[in-house]
Every structure is written in structure tokens, then in C-alpha cells.
Enzyme design. Sequence first.
Site, PDB file in Angstrom:
ATOM      1  N   HIS A 110      -4.321   2.286  39.879  1.00 47.91           N
ATOM      2  CA  HIS A 110      -2.942   2.782  39.906  1.00 47.91           C
ATOM      3  C   HIS A 110      -1.967   1.675  40.298  1.00 47.91           C
ATOM      4  CE1 HIS A 110       0.154   5.981  40.587  1.00 47.91           C
ATOM      5  NE2 HIS A 110       0.623   5.058  41.416  1.00 47.91           N
ATOM      6  N   GLU A 111      -2.228   1.054  41.439  1.00 53.68           N
ATOM      7  CA  GLU A 111      -1.292   0.036  41.936  1.00 53.68           C
ATOM      8  C   GLU A 111      -1.281  -1.191  41.022  1.00 53.68           C
ATOM      9  OE1 GLU A 111       0.748   0.973  43.962  1.00 53.68           O
ATOM     10  OE2 GLU A 111      -0.249   2.653  44.944  1.00 53.68           O
ATOM     11  N   HIS A 114       1.219  -0.798  38.301  1.00 51.28           N
ATOM     12  CA  HIS A 114       2.578  -1.191  38.699  1.00 51.28           C
ATOM     13  C   HIS A 114       2.762  -2.706  38.588  1.00 51.28           C
ATOM     14  CE1 HIS A 114       4.161   2.628  39.994  1.00 51.28           C
ATOM     15  NE2 HIS A 114       3.224   2.809  40.916  1.00 51.28           N
ATOM     16  N   HIS A 117       3.182  -3.893  35.105  1.00 51.35           N
ATOM     17  CA  HIS A 117       4.548  -3.591  34.668  1.00 51.35           C
ATOM     18  C   HIS A 117       5.496  -4.716  35.084  1.00 51.35           C
ATOM     19  CE1 HIS A 117       7.768  -0.161  34.360  1.00 51.35           C
ATOM     20  NE2 HIS A 117       7.858  -1.033  33.380  1.00 51.35           N
TER      21      HIS A 117
END
Length: 317
Positions: A110-111, A114, A117
Site C-alpha cells: 500500500h505505502e 504512494h 505515485h
Amino acid sequence: DAARTEIAHRAEQRYGIAFKEITGTVPVFHPDMRVWEVLDVPSGQHRGLFYLDTFARSGKRSGAWASSYRTQCRMDGGVTALASNNNNFLRAAPGEPVLVSLDDVRTLFHEFGHSLHTLLQDITYPSLAVTPRDFVELPSQINEQWVFTRELLDRFARHYRTGEPIPGALIDKVKAAETVSQGYKTVEAVSAAILDVDLHTRPDGVFEPASFEREMLEQIGMPREVALRHRLPHFDHLFGSDGYSGLYYSYLWADVMAADGWQAFLDEGGPFNVDVARRFRAHILSDGNSIDRAEAYRRFRGRDPEGGALLRERGLA
């Protein structure tokens, strides 16, 4: 470390980038911090630096999170991205591996979504670097979709003593368990999101918490068997800051887009289809907020997101 390596390897495969560890050659704020240079392949163009702060220590904030120390832009000579992932894993005994739970692995993915991105952004103006809150969780939540892919599990998820991969039957059981109580959990999340939006769209902003809760839950037909996920006085997204005010729905909306976007990979050759991944990079990860995010999703998917994939994923279809 095996999980971290595999996450990076699969990102390289999908998005045409490379991670080159340069720990010890750049300043860091703690000796635990490891650093990688991120490069485009095959051009070798420098994209940014990725920092990883893995272990718990005294004085460190709890939990896991991603940070952007600097965001990319090309204006006035330009700058590249500085991104970090931060965890609070416990150190293993000397000579023993660090073992992490499935939830921890999902959090790593998940992290890292980020951070991808941040690292793959490619815009001119710094004012267009801020992705809207109702879109910001898409890159992280779709990155979680790779957790259960067999190709990835067979490379890193092996028994730490025997080296045996996780049996397919066990993975099937774990995946089946993902649908347990999803009806309850979904109603929990939707009700919190509806109350949050209603509260933040009242013209005068005046409300009394107890009566507001009671009246709204009656209005939306909340089943009595389902408790509110967050009672308003401790709903941190309401009062912690303005970052998510009125935007609790964004997590569920990101789940819709992540499930629908994942379906694009499955429909077009599988989880590691390079064409879909490059399209995702071009239209979702790279262009910041330079065009409307709804239009960006349409350019990636060819249409608006649909909720059917999420319902199927949660066993609710």
C-alpha cells in the site's frame, strides 16, 4: 527484505524503472534508513530517490506511512522526487530473518503504491502536483492487488526454514476469508462516509452530535445490527485536520477504482501485462493533477469506473 526486494522488482517489471541501492552515499536522518536511486529504463534517466525506514525505535511515530520530502516538477530547471516509506517492524534476533504478517505485507504494498505515485510523476508546474483527496488512495490500493499473485508469492513468500512456497490451497483459504463479514464492513464504511459528507455540506455547519447521528442513521435506513465505525466525537477524519474533511468516502471510492483497474489487468493478459501497466503509469501515476482525474481514469480504462468488480471482490455480487 525479500518482500521489499520483490515489491521493487515487480514495479520495475511493470513500469520500466530500476532501483539502484545507494545507501551510504547520501545523507540520512538515521542510520537505519536505506536509500535507492530510481531510474527510467532503458534511458537511465534519474527519476528520484526512495528512502526506506523499516524498524521501530524510541521517539518514532507509530504505524506505517509514506512521505514526499520533495515532489517532481520541470519548472525553473526542475527538481526530481524524494519519497519515503516508513514502518515500525521489530528487529529480529541476530541471524534470524524479520518475519512479517500478511497485514504487514499488504501495508508494504500500500505505502509503496504512494511512493510510486510520487516517483513516477512527470509534470511541469508544481501547483499541479497535488492529487485530489478522492483520488490519492487509488495508486496505493491498486498496488495491494499484487499481494496474492502467484508469480510474486513464489519468489518471496517462502517458509523461512524450509524454503517451501506457500501452498496454493492455503492461499485460496486466505483469499476466501477476505469475503467474511464484508457486508457488515461495507455498510460500516458507507454509513460513516454518508454522515461525513452530510455534516460537511450543511450551510450553517451547526449540528448536535447525538441527535445528528440518530436522525441520519434513521434517514439512511442503517440496520440496527451494524454499529457506527466511528462515533462523531472521535472521528479523526472530521476533527484531526482538514485533510480529509468531507472525504471519508474517498477510501471506498478508491477501492472501486482499484478493483475496476485491476480487472483491466486481468482482462488484458494478467497481473503483469506491460501494456496495461504503462497505460496506468501514463494516465494515473504520471500526470499529477494536470487534467481532471475522472478524465484521467477514462483515458486509462476507456470508461468510467464501475462498482461490479468491487462487489465481486468482496463476495457481494
